[in-house]
Write an enzyme that holds these catalytic residues in place. Sequence first.
Site, PDB file in Angstrom:
ATOM      1  N   CYS A   8      61.370   3.156  48.140  1.00  0.00           N
ATOM      2  CA  CYS A   8      61.846   1.810  47.823  1.00  0.00           C
ATOM      3  C   CYS A   8      61.471   0.804  48.902  1.00  0.00           C
ATOM      4  CB  CYS A   8      63.341   1.806  47.553  1.00  0.00           C
ATOM      5  SG  CYS A   8      64.350   2.377  48.914  1.00  0.00           S
ATOM      6  N   HIS A  65      68.877   2.280  50.103  1.00  0.00           N
ATOM      7  CA  HIS A  65      68.064   1.573  49.113  1.00  0.00           C
ATOM      8  C   HIS A  65      67.741   0.149  49.546  1.00  0.00           C
ATOM      9  CE1 HIS A  65      66.231   1.053  45.244  1.00  0.00           C
ATOM     10  NE2 HIS A  65      67.010   0.040  44.937  1.00  0.00           N
ATOM     11  N   ASP A  97      64.290  -4.991  41.740  1.00  0.00           N
ATOM     12  CA  ASP A  97      64.803  -3.668  42.104  1.00  0.00           C
ATOM     13  C   ASP A  97      63.927  -2.594  41.461  1.00  0.00           C
ATOM     14  OD1 ASP A  97      66.316  -1.327  42.530  1.00  0.00           O
ATOM     15  OD2 ASP A  97      68.185  -2.446  42.455  1.00  0.00           O
TER      16      ASP A  97
END
Length: 271
Positions: A20, A124, A139
């Site tokens: 991520c 994250h 996202d």
Amino acid sequence: MESSSNGGMLYHEVQEAKLCAVHCVNTVLQGPFFSEFDLAALASDLDRRERQMMIQGNVGDASGDFASQESHNVSLGGDFSIQVLQKALEVWDLQVIPLDSPVAEPAQVDPELEKAFICHLQDHWFSIRKINGEWYNFDSLYPAPEHLSKFYLSAYLDSLKGAGWSIFLVRGNFPTECPLSSSEASNGYGQWLTPEDCVRILKACNSKGESSHTVAPTRRQPSDQFASLSEAELLAMEDEDLKAAIAASLMDSTPTNPNSESQIPSTEKTS
């Protein structure tokens, strides 16, 4: 008026393993500019500089923690620190500024006047980016970017802060065109989408009875709570009431599962 970048297309990367940080940086830049190997190289360079400073300064136990071969900027699981993301964006002459710092005070008042934010909690990272005058949540746990109205942006950022997310403002001269060809841009998890594509993909997930957000319940975003409300309905709500309602919805949605992906050390690291 802001000129259209990348022909009006949006660049999105869907979650791959624990990358991520890569997805976050690339969606801020709007193109597949960095790979996990690029970020790993930056992490290695940061580790080398940190060890050198500790040894030269003879600070504390120089032969211990910092002198060890263990990285402080990337874990064996691929978790990158905020310093790595900062270095990556500095390559493009972009600054990463904590949103709660004095220099970022204008962004706290009028976030819609900015161009990008990056957000972090536990394991994250994700970006919120303005493209062609419109805001989107990029996202990587979502199958496509989610449009955010200017009205909702402020409430959304406030709700994230209230839930413990670290938010950073990104400022500078953002690239307006991806220099790579379409064939080179394919990295296995990156995709170019029109705003209409994004709406279609998110609606398709909903029509199948699936959440448009491919995220575990413990990682649910505050916008999920209001996904069924129209823009008019949101605008009809008082601003403070909306913020309070979103904050309340986060009480059960803040990530608390220590086994979701990997544990994060005391420094901020990413999946």
